[in-house]
Design a protein around this motif. Structure first.
Motif, PDB file in Angstrom:
ATOM      1  N   GLU A   6       0.836  -1.206   0.000  1.00  0.00           N
ATOM      2  CA  GLU A   6       0.000   0.000   0.000  1.00  0.00           C
ATOM      3  C   GLU A   6       0.872   1.257   0.000  1.00  0.00           C
ATOM      4  OE1 GLU A   6      -2.539  -0.652   3.364  1.00  0.00           O
ATOM      5  OE2 GLU A   6      -3.662  -2.239   2.328  1.00  0.00           O
ATOM      6  N   PRO A   7       0.345   2.335  -0.558  1.00  0.00           N
ATOM      7  CA  PRO A   7       1.136   3.577  -0.599  1.00  0.00           C
ATOM      8  C   PRO A   7       1.536   3.997   0.809  1.00  0.00           C
ATOM      9  CG  PRO A   7      -0.899   3.785  -1.872  1.00  0.00           C
ATOM     10  CD  PRO A   7      -0.992   2.484  -1.164  1.00  0.00           C
ATOM     11  N   GLY A   8       2.766   4.463   0.920  1.00  0.00           N
ATOM     12  CA  GLY A   8       3.220   4.947   2.213  1.00  0.00           C
ATOM     13  C   GLY A   8       3.769   3.882   3.144  1.00  0.00           C
ATOM     14  N   ALA A   9       3.716   2.626   2.740  1.00  0.00           N
ATOM     15  CA  ALA A   9       4.261   1.565   3.597  1.00  0.00           C
ATOM     16  C   ALA A   9       5.778   1.719   3.676  1.00  0.00           C
ATOM     17  CB  ALA A   9       3.904   0.199   3.020  1.00  0.00           C
ATOM     18  N   PRO A  10       6.373   1.427   4.837  1.00  0.00           N
ATOM     19  CA  PRO A  10       7.831   1.488   4.935  1.00  0.00           C
ATOM     20  C   PRO A  10       8.465   0.591   3.866  1.00  0.00           C
ATOM     21  CG  PRO A  10       6.833   1.094   7.082  1.00  0.00           C
ATOM     22  CD  PRO A  10       5.731   1.002   6.077  1.00  0.00           C
ATOM     23  N   LEU A  11       9.543   1.077   3.297  1.00  0.00           N
ATOM     24  CA  LEU A  11      10.175   0.333   2.211  1.00  0.00           C
ATOM     25  C   LEU A  11      11.298  -0.538   2.772  1.00  0.00           C
ATOM     26  CD1 LEU A  11       9.749   0.208  -0.834  1.00  0.00           C
ATOM     27  CD2 LEU A  11      11.527   1.956  -1.089  1.00  0.00           C
ATOM     28  N   VAL A  12      11.197  -1.829   2.550  1.00  0.00           N
ATOM     29  CA  VAL A  12      12.188  -2.758   3.108  1.00  0.00           C
ATOM     30  C   VAL A  12      13.483  -2.691   2.303  1.00  0.00           C
ATOM     31  CG1 VAL A  12      12.638  -5.159   3.756  1.00  0.00           C
ATOM     32  CG2 VAL A  12      10.321  -4.239   3.936  1.00  0.00           C
ATOM     33  N   HIS A  13      13.355  -2.648   0.975  1.00  0.00           N
ATOM     34  CA  HIS A  13      14.531  -2.537   0.106  1.00  0.00           C
ATOM     35  C   HIS A  13      14.284  -1.454  -0.938  1.00  0.00           C
ATOM     36  CE1 HIS A  13      16.358  -6.100   1.804  1.00  0.00           C
ATOM     37  NE2 HIS A  13      15.235  -6.761   1.625  1.00  0.00           N
ATOM     38  N   GLU A  14      15.269  -0.578  -1.109  1.00  0.00           N
ATOM     39  CA  GLU A  14      15.156   0.488  -2.101  1.00  0.00           C
ATOM     40  C   GLU A  14      14.824  -0.077  -3.487  1.00  0.00           C
ATOM     41  OE1 GLU A  14      15.319   3.769  -1.772  1.00  0.00           O
ATOM     42  OE2 GLU A  14      15.575   3.616   0.405  1.00  0.00           O
ATOM     43  N   ALA A  15      15.417  -1.214  -3.790  1.00  0.00           N
ATOM     44  CA  ALA A  15      15.289  -1.768  -5.139  1.00  0.00           C
ATOM     45  C   ALA A  15      13.878  -2.237  -5.459  1.00  0.00           C
ATOM     46  CB  ALA A  15      16.267  -2.926  -5.312  1.00  0.00           C
ATOM     47  N   ALA A  16      13.138  -2.577  -4.430  1.00  0.00           N
ATOM     48  CA  ALA A  16      11.817  -3.157  -4.664  1.00  0.00           C
ATOM     49  C   ALA A  16      10.734  -2.135  -4.349  1.00  0.00           C
ATOM     50  CB  ALA A  16      11.633  -4.421  -3.818  1.00  0.00           C
ATOM     51  N   ALA A  17      10.261  -1.445  -5.375  1.00  0.00           N
ATOM     52  CA  ALA A  17       9.230  -0.438  -5.179  1.00  0.00           C
ATOM     53  C   ALA A  17       7.970  -1.084  -4.636  1.00  0.00           C
ATOM     54  CB  ALA A  17       8.943   0.260  -6.514  1.00  0.00           C
ATOM     55  N   ASN A  18       7.311  -0.387  -3.716  1.00  0.00           N
ATOM     56  CA  ASN A  18       6.085  -0.892  -3.076  1.00  0.00           C
ATOM     57  C   ASN A  18       6.302  -2.254  -2.408  1.00  0.00           C
ATOM     58  OD1 ASN A  18       4.629   1.371  -4.058  1.00  0.00           O
ATOM     59  ND2 ASN A  18       4.525   0.333  -6.047  1.00  0.00           N
ATOM     60  N   ASN A  19       7.564  -2.565  -2.121  1.00  0.00           N
ATOM     61  CA  ASN A  19       7.924  -3.840  -1.478  1.00  0.00           C
ATOM     62  C   ASN A  19       7.569  -5.055  -2.320  1.00  0.00           C
ATOM     63  OD1 ASN A  19       9.074  -2.842   0.997  1.00  0.00           O
ATOM     64  ND2 ASN A  19       6.985  -2.241   1.569  1.00  0.00           N
ATOM     65  N   ILE A  20       7.342  -4.830  -3.595  1.00  0.00           N
ATOM     66  CA  ILE A  20       6.974  -5.967  -4.443  1.00  0.00           C
ATOM     67  C   ILE A  20       8.243  -6.606  -4.998  1.00  0.00           C
ATOM     68  CG2 ILE A  20       5.790  -6.697  -6.544  1.00  0.00           C
ATOM     69  CD1 ILE A  20       3.738  -4.483  -5.943  1.00  0.00           C
ATOM     70  N   CYS A  21       8.454  -7.843  -4.609  1.00  0.00           N
ATOM     71  CA  CYS A  21       9.589  -8.600  -5.120  1.00  0.00           C
ATOM     72  C   CYS A  21       9.250  -9.166  -6.489  1.00  0.00           C
ATOM     73  CB  CYS A  21       9.929  -9.736  -4.155  1.00  0.00           C
ATOM     74  SG  CYS A  21      11.062 -10.947  -4.833  1.00  0.00           S
ATOM     75  N   MET A  22       8.048  -9.676  -6.603  1.00  0.00           N
ATOM     76  CA  MET A  22       7.666 -10.226  -7.903  1.00  0.00           C
ATOM     77  C   MET A  22       6.147 -10.275  -8.054  1.00  0.00           C
ATOM     78  SD  MET A  22       6.710 -13.747  -7.576  1.00  0.00           S
ATOM     79  CE  MET A  22       6.130 -14.376  -6.015  1.00  0.00           C
ATOM     80  N   GLU A  23       5.724 -10.180  -9.302  1.00  0.00           N
ATOM     81  CA  GLU A  23       4.315 -10.337  -9.668  1.00  0.00           C
ATOM     82  C   GLU A  23       4.251 -11.501 -10.628  1.00  0.00           C
ATOM     83  OE1 GLU A  23       3.658  -5.712 -10.290  1.00  0.00           O
ATOM     84  OE2 GLU A  23       1.909  -6.893 -10.867  1.00  0.00           O
ATOM     85  N   TRP A  24       3.252 -12.318 -10.473  1.00  0.00           N
ATOM     86  CA  TRP A  24       3.212 -13.544 -11.252  1.00  0.00           C
ATOM     87  C   TRP A  24       1.755 -13.911 -11.475  1.00  0.00           C
ATOM     88  CZ3 TRP A  24       1.129 -18.395 -10.299  1.00  0.00           C
ATOM     89  CH2 TRP A  24       1.681 -19.489 -10.997  1.00  0.00           C
TER      90      TRP A  24
END
Lengths: 791, 166, 285
Positions: free
Chosen positions: A147-165
């Motif tokens: 969700e917008p505004g959630a703390p970001l765990v990794h800079e590289a992964a926008a919106n904390n999404i590692c993968m979409e499948w």
């Protein structure tokens, strides 16, 4: 000559046991090497924080401390590898380093390593390392993380999404749902679990200063794979420089498949210090830092007709991957989940979309069943929801939608290989008969009149065993990008004794026994004459290891094939010995003879001796009976069955009493019934535990509130039922032995049987769904709110 | 820091003398000092029971006892259960009834079961399950453990028993 | 898993223990160790010295003195569970001991250790309150006896002062018409009480003459349910009476809560288990 006793199908007791029941096993922590040192890890108390500084001086000055290292010291080795990289989808794999550098992403993340002369001193020094953190806001929920505004765990992964499948047919599914007579919708949470093998994880690394070679004893389900990952990816050294040994392993359940920081940092520190380094997790460390399982948030819609036909299934799942990407993390909620979501049913339109997300929690990867329990829970819960909605008996709804025997091989349209074989209705019928279904419904109605809440839950499951075919799992888009074949070498020594080396390895599954049973029958030698060697990269040529219920259907078939090759060669040598033509020879019960003349035969021992002495062999035949197979099956196997749970809910407290548990499983042909039953028992126990007891629970700050065995409820003997099990047998056409596999079936079939029973017990109150685990308070609250709704 | 303390105990029939830090847990004394690695450690909160041994004839969790507390005691570990080359009936039961898989909980489970049978020669299913509540097994789902203990109980009472492939 | 360093002192008499405690205010008494050692292993507790009183002979044993049962503080849960004397004269205690922890824990853990530790979720305290037990506490200034009602003073806090030792637990011998029971919901992992209620009732002619009810697990420490006791005294303990009496016995605001069981739920459970404990006690009277 006496007929050799057939071993296949016999419930013989296990050959693994004598050493284990005497306390003579050899687990990693039992090993003591000269000069061995002990490692302890300074771990983050914060779920998400920047590391501002680390002062190791007091720890270093502590008597008995040899060294203290931080993440920056180990930048000469690479982060741990991601071994799941799907083609065609976004996949931002941020993997852990041996120690965290710059910031921590979950409670327990390692920030410094202490090496000391003994384990007490190492632990003391952990308290002397001073770490300055700048705490950051944390996110623990897979869906909220996007969700917008959630703390970001990794800079590289926008919106904390590692993968979409995704898989399936989105348009057809939408159309099916839009035009359906009935649509049932639900939000279903498959809670986080902590696998909890009774032996925690650990590594003991020894660097040989003279040769530059490493040996690592590890609590691993896949030592060959660890050798590959640690050398080629982490250390950048030749694979031959590392020997990995998995001695006795005290349970794995998936958690011990993966590549972990301690493997890397014990190797690194051993090389640095020139002394062996041992690291063994405490249980609390295991809970905070070794991989967890499940943790899905799912929105599901199931469409159907008023007469009970399911016409569509749409699934959106947010899968929690934790603070970093674990070795094969993204493969679990995709290939092993989305592709089998329609279960045992013919559903003409289905679509699944998955977001794998980073959160400030422990890493999530395969746990017993790995994706399939989540899929099976989802569809089976929804079949009950659908049945309730249209007012049809849940058994009948299942019956109306089963894939039929004539439909096999069956393509479910979700990108899975075809289901190999199945016959689902007999298992259902048998299970219903065992619980006397009609009678139960009367009993239930009577009980309700007295204010007692009885419930029965059905689960018809299918799962994917023998996870292997390289051409599928390794193909572009699937994600593994590598094979999952298995190797086996079979040698017949000149004394006639058979030695098998295999890349499959037992950590409770009893395959040492099962494999010996197969070899004894195939080669016609006494069972006692077969030795199975495993767990050492110096023994078997290669091995992908033991997980995904693949030891028998893949590893076992590799040795079955090697045995065939041995027999072929034995016939050639025996023909030479008998002065006959090889094509006239047959091999039966350990003897080779000319067809029609069994009285003039050469035993395998005689042939092995001839092959080993080698002074008289047929032209072009190599000495020795020694055959290796790399077996890559054409398909997975698909065991199935129906499980039924009967519960009684205490209306006053919400406490669930699991009164009966019945299972009818079809795992194909069975080599050792004793072992298969044992696998099913243990698997069911873990599914029941998910339904009723276990929850890896983080608060909003990312603190693991179930961080020790005082809070995380591993069921005791008194908390589990008697398992009443029967079988049907539908052999698999995939392999010559017709076997399927049984390691995960129990877990895949069970949680939903129990939850369906709990919900059935409350159905007269209008209860349609409840999340797991069905703890007393949750059940009680469900009862209260449905009563209020009724008022 | 703290002075070491002299201790003496009989372990599996052999007298052992040594000096230990007071904080050394009995389980570490057995495993690390005496090399009796059959006693395992599965948790750090006294829940799992993998470390159960007998101290003066009673089951105890050796992870929740300092070695100094066992000073002067007689300790039996899983390694001491075989007598004259014969398995203890509980060991035999676990083998015959497939009461173990990975084997990690097994030594503690066997020691706990042996303690039960010392006190109750004919336990019911429920009594066995209650007596084993301090021993966690993640592999078996416990049913075969219950059968193993029943087998041992019958054998100890001198009754006929049925093994695995009988 | 590894405790900090400490010095270890094994004593043979209560007086020895008291003088050691006076010399070292940071020292802790070590009884069975089944609360203290786990806390030390997680480094939640860090005493510099342990005084091992588990072998003090005068602290062991169960005996009858007139109408009182005297239980030495170092008596183990197993000894209580198996005591023929208690089974006859105070059956509640063996019943409670039977469900504490597990057999290996019961073989080491002691009644005195448990009471002195005063875990808010321990099982014994509720039964101490219901039984009207009292605790003998010895210090350098002599000894005193404290009623259970005044013994549990807070979370992990008791009437035992610094430098003092709990030496004996005094429990009245069961009299005619008395029934006692303990009903609990146990946490599935820790095996401590979420809520536990112990009840002692004296019945005559089908009417409750006296009731004592102790509750543990839900609050910051074990406590009497005095209002309930008053509400059922003088009445038959039938389902209707109990159901009417066991309503909103405690306020959620006064209770503990966690993700397994909230304060609201625990308050509800107190009503349920109080009713069950009283019914069971009445059934045994």
């Amino acid at each position: 000559m006496a007929e050799v006793t057939k071993m296949i199908g016999k419930a013989i007791k296990r050959r693994e046991d004598p050493r284990l029941i005497q306390g003579r096993g050899n687990y990693v922590d039992d090993i003591k090497l000269p000069g061995m040192t002990y490692a302890a890890v300074v771990r983050s108390p914060y779920a998400h924080a920047k590391i501002k500084g680390i002062d190791v001086s007091r720890a270093l000055a502590h008597p008995g401390v040899l060294a203290v290292y931080v993440g920056e010291d180990m930048l000469d080795i690479n982060p741990l590898p991601a071994a799941w990289q799907a083609g065609g989808v976004k996949n931002v794999a941020v993997t852990p380093r041996a120690l965290a550098v710059g910031k921590v992403t979950h409670v327990g993340d390692g920030v410094a390593l202490v090496i000391a002369e003994d384990r007490y001193t190492a632990r003391d020094a952990v308290d002397l390392v001073e770490v300055e953190y700048e705490p950051l806001p944390a996110v623990v929920d897979a869906r909220k993380a996007t969700e917008p505004g959630a703390p970001l765990v990794h800079e590289a992964a926008a919106n904390n999404i590692c993968m979409e499948w995704e898989c399936g047919d989105a348009a057809r599914t939408s159309a099916a749902i839009a035009s359906a007579e009935v649509v049932v919708k639900e939000e279903i949470i498959n809670q986080r679990l902590i696998p909890t093998p009774m032996e925690t994880r650990g590594s003991l690394a020894r660097y040989d200063v003279a040769t530059g070679e490493f040996t690592v004893w590890m609590t691993s389900q896949a030592p060959h794979v660890m050798r590959l990952l640690l050398t080629a990816f982490v250390f950048g050294i030749p694979e031959t420089r590392l020997r990995c040994i998995a001695p006795n392993v005290g349970g794995g359940f998936g958690q011990k498949i993966f590549c972990y920081a301690d493997m890397a940092f014990t190797m690194w520190a051993s090389r640095k210090l020139g002394r062996p380094v041992k690291y063994i997790e405490d249980r609390s460390e295991n809970y905070k830092t070794s991989t967890h399982g499940r943790d899905h948030v799912t929105e599901v819609e199931l469409a159907g007709t008023r007469d009970g036909k399911v016409t569509g299934l749409r699934v959106k799942t947010w899968a929690n991957l934790g603070g970093y990407f674990s070795t094969i993390a993204a493969g679990i909620p995709t290939t092993l989940y989305g592709r089998i979501l329609t279960g045992v049913y013919k559903i003409p339109a289905a679509h699944c979309k998955v977001w794998g997300t980073y959160t400030n929690t422990a890493l999530v990867d395969a746990y017993r069943g790995a994706g399939r329990p989540e899929a099976s829970y989802l569809i089976e819960r929804m079949m009950d929801r659908f049945a309730a909605e249209i007012g049809m008996d849940p058994a009948e709804v299942r019956r109306r939608n089963y894939i039929q025997p004539q439909d096999f091989p069956y393509d479910n349209g979700l990108g899975l290989l075809t289901y190999d074989s199945g016959n689902y209705e007999p298992a259902l019928n048998k299970a219903l008969q065992m619980v006397d279904y009609q009678n139960f419904r009367h009993e239930q109605a009577e009980a309700r009149k007295q204010g007692r809440y009885l419930g029965l839950g059905l689960s018809s499951y299918v799962e994917i065993c023998g996870v292997a075919p390289s051409a599928w799992i390794g193909a572009a888009g699937q994600g593994w990008g590598a094979g999952l074949f298995e190797s086996a070498n079979v040698r017949v020594h000149l004394t006639g004794k058979v030695v098998v080396t295999t890349g499959s390895l037992p950590h409770g599954q009893g395959v040492e026994t099962t494999f010996a049973q197969i070899l004894a029958d195939e080669l016609g030698v006494p069972y006692e004459d077969v030795t199975i060697e495993w767990g050492d990269t110096l023994a078997a040529p290669f091995g992908y290891g033991t997980y995904g219920s693949r030891s028998l259907a893949v590893g076992g078939m590799a040795m079955h094939r090697s045995a065939q090759k041995i027999k072929e060669k034995a016939k050639i040598i025996a023909a030479h010995m008998l002065e006959a033509a090889p094509e006239d020879m047959v091999f039966e019960n350990g003897r080779a003879f000319v067809k029609g003349s069994p009285d003039k035969a050469k035993t395998l021992a005689e042939i092995a001796l001839q092959a080993s002495l080698a002074y008289s062999l047929p032209q072009g035949t190599e000495p020795f009976l020694d055959e290796t197979t790399y077996y890559d099956p054409p398909n997975c196997t698909f065991p199935f069955g129906t499980h039924i749970a009967i519960v009684e809910v205490d209306p006053a407290t919400g406490k669930v009493d699991l009164k009966r548990y019945v299972g009818v499983d079809d795992v194909g042909n069975i080599i050792n019934p004793l072992i298969v039953e044992g696998q099913l028992h243990g698997g069911i126990a873990q599914g029941v535990a998910q339904a009723l007891y276990e929850h890896g629970f983080y608060d909003d700050e990312g603190q693991l509130l179930s961080g020790t065995m005082l809070e995380y409820a591993i069921p005791t003997a008194a908390m589990l039922p008697w398992y009443e099990l029967e079988h049907t047998v539908t052999p698999s056409p995939v392999n010559p032995m017709g076997v399927k596999g049984a390691g995960e079936a129990g877990t895949i079939g069970s949680a939903q049987a129990v939850m369906n029973a709990v919900i059935d017990a409350l159905s007269h109150l209008g209860v349609k769904h409840m999340q797991m685990p069905a703890t007393p308070e949750r059940v009680w609250r469900t009862i209260q709110s449905s009563k209020q709704a009724a008022d | 820091m703290a002075d070491k303390v002299r201790i003496r105990m009989t372990v599996n029939g052999l007298e052992q003398r040594g000096e230990v830090e007071p904080r050394m847990l009995l389980v570490h004394y057995l495993r690390e000092t005496l090399g009796l690695t059959g006693t395992h450690i599965g948790c750090d909160t006294s829940q799992c029971g993998a470390c159960v041994v007998h101290v003066d004839g009673q089951a105890v969790k050796s992870c929740t006892l300092f070695a100094v507390q066992a000073d002067g005691s007689s300790v039996t570990t899983i390694e001491g259960l075989v007598k004259d080359g014969q398995y203890h009936p509980v060991q035999e039961g676990f083998w015959e009834k497939h009461g173990l898989q990975c084997g990690f909980c097994t030594p503690g489970m066997i020691m706990a079961a042996a303690d039960l049978l010392n006190k109750n020669s004919n336990p019911t299913d429920a009594e066995i399950r209650h007596a084993l509540e301090g021993n966690l097994c993640r592999c078996t789902g416990y049913q075969n453990i219950v059968l193993a203990v029943q087998y041992a109980a019958a054998k100890m009472r001198g009754e006929p028993v049925t093994g695995a492939a009988d | 898993m590894y405790t900090n360093q400490f010095s270890y002192h094994r004593v043979n008499t209560v007086q020895e223990a008291i003088s050691l405690l006076q010399k070292n205010p940071d020292a802790r008494l070590l009884a069975g160790g089944h609360s203290l050692i786990p806390a030390m292993k997680l480094r939640l507790s860090d005493p510099s010295a342990l005084v091992d009183i588990s072998r003090v002979a005068e602290l062991k044993g169960i005996r009858q003195r007139g109408n009182t049962l005297v239980i030495g503080a170092m008596t183990t849960h197993s000894e209580i569970e198996d005591s023929a004397l208690l089974k006859q004269l105070c059956p509640l205690l063996p019943e409670v001991a039977h469900i504490i922890g597990d057999p290996a824990v019961r073989n080491r853990g002691t009644l005195g250790g448990s009471l002195a530790h005063a875990d808010p979720a321990a099982d014994y305290p509720a039964s101490m309150l219901a039984l009207g037990a009292s605790m003998k506490i010895v210090g350098s200034n002599g000894d005193r006896v404290v009623d259970a009602d005044n013994f549990f003073t807070g979370m992990f806090a008791t009437a035992i002062g610094s430098g003092e030792i709990l030496t004996e637990i005094h429990v009245p011998v069961k009299t005619a018409g008395v029934g006692m029971a303990y009903e609990t919901m146990m946490h599935p992992a820790s095996r401590y009480a979420i809520v536990g209620v112990a009840a002692m009732v004296r019945m005559s002619g089908g009417v409750c003459q006296e009731a004592r009810v102790g509750m543990t697990g839900a609050g910051h420490h074990a406590m009497r349910l005095s209002g309930l006791e008053a509400a059922v005294t003088g009445k038959p303990l039938d389902a209707a009476t109990l159901s009417a009496a066991c309503k909103s016995l405690v306020r959620p605001a006064d209770l503990l809560g966690d993700h397994f069981a909230s304060a609201d739920y625990r308050a509800h459970l107190v009503d349920v288990y109080a009713q069950r404990a009283l019914a069971a006690a009445a059934g045994k009277a």
